[in-house]
Scaffold this active site. Sequence first.
Site, PDB file in Angstrom:
ATOM      1  N   ASN A 176      -9.872  -3.604  -8.480  1.00 46.96           N
ATOM      2  CA  ASN A 176      -8.752  -2.705  -8.265  1.00 46.96           C
ATOM      3  C   ASN A 176      -8.004  -2.533  -9.419  1.00 46.96           C
ATOM      4  O   ASN A 176      -6.909  -2.902  -9.641  1.00 46.96           O
ATOM      5  CB  ASN A 176      -7.979  -3.250  -7.044  1.00 46.96           C
ATOM      6  CG  ASN A 176      -6.986  -1.860  -6.588  1.00 46.96           C
ATOM      7  OD1 ASN A 176      -6.783  -0.834  -7.499  1.00 46.96           O
ATOM      8  ND2 ASN A 176      -6.541  -1.982  -5.594  1.00 46.96           N
ATOM      9  N   TYR A 214       0.499  -3.784 -11.572  1.00 51.14           N
ATOM     10  CA  TYR A 214       1.149  -5.056 -11.457  1.00 51.14           C
ATOM     11  C   TYR A 214       1.565  -5.716 -12.763  1.00 51.14           C
ATOM     12  O   TYR A 214       2.675  -6.086 -13.083  1.00 51.14           O
ATOM     13  CB  TYR A 214       0.141  -6.072 -10.569  1.00 51.14           C
ATOM     14  CG  TYR A 214       0.245  -5.674  -9.523  1.00 51.14           C
ATOM     15  CD1 TYR A 214       1.183  -5.091  -8.490  1.00 51.14           C
ATOM     16  CD2 TYR A 214      -1.087  -5.978  -8.591  1.00 51.14           C
ATOM     17  CE1 TYR A 214       0.960  -4.711  -7.205  1.00 51.14           C
ATOM     18  CE2 TYR A 214      -1.158  -5.583  -7.542  1.00 51.14           C
ATOM     19  CZ  TYR A 214      -0.293  -4.881  -6.775  1.00 51.14           C
ATOM     20  OH  TYR A 214      -0.422  -4.696  -5.353  1.00 51.14           O
ATOM     21  N   TYR A 246       0.851  -1.205   0.124  1.00 57.98           N
ATOM     22  CA  TYR A 246      -0.020   0.088   0.057  1.00 57.98           C
ATOM     23  C   TYR A 246       0.736   1.132   0.041  1.00 57.98           C
ATOM     24  O   TYR A 246       1.862   1.257   0.581  1.00 57.98           O
ATOM     25  CB  TYR A 246      -1.083   0.056   1.339  1.00 57.98           C
ATOM     26  CG  TYR A 246      -1.812   1.279   1.275  1.00 57.98           C
ATOM     27  CD1 TYR A 246      -3.027   1.251   0.452  1.00 57.98           C
ATOM     28  CD2 TYR A 246      -1.562   2.273   2.064  1.00 57.98           C
ATOM     29  CE1 TYR A 246      -3.559   2.507   0.573  1.00 57.98           C
ATOM     30  CE2 TYR A 246      -2.462   3.448   1.986  1.00 57.98           C
ATOM     31  CZ  TYR A 246      -3.567   3.338   1.243  1.00 57.98           C
ATOM     32  OH  TYR A 246      -4.357   4.516   1.146  1.00 57.98           O
TER      33      TYR A 246
END
Length: 160
Positions: A124, A131, A86
């Site tokens: 998300n 990613y 995060y």
Amino acid sequence: MIRTATPADVPAVHALIRELAAYEKAPQEARATEEQLREALFGERPAVFAHVAVDDVSGETVGFALWFLNFSTWRGVHGIYLEDLYVSPGARGGGHGRALLTGLAWICVERGYERLEWSVLDWNEPAIGFYEALGARPQDGWTGYRLTDGALAALGGSGH
């Protein structure tokens, strides 16, 4: 700057965990206390590890990666499971997330671990895009399962 977390980082990491839970629309589920986090990371036998991203100018902790070792029976070696990554919204785009993942990938390469794995929520899209831009690919054909609360207690209470 990315570095290994220290006991002094626990309050900041705990606050970021709460922030992450709110971002993931589940603040009520983040029940871990600072004391639990401190014990897990720095107790007698730590089984979880953390790195923090610190803003170079302000010195503020703006992100974290919390991870633990897993094991591949097929490859015969450990890997890293990234429980949480995060970065605070105001610090995103500054390279902190990439630096945290780079640090974990370096640990894998240095120690001979063959996998760095994590999960991401289906909705998300910003994280998924991030990613995939790094070369990560989703694991098609696998569905995650979890036992918690009453179901865990019922199964665990049935003896062994």
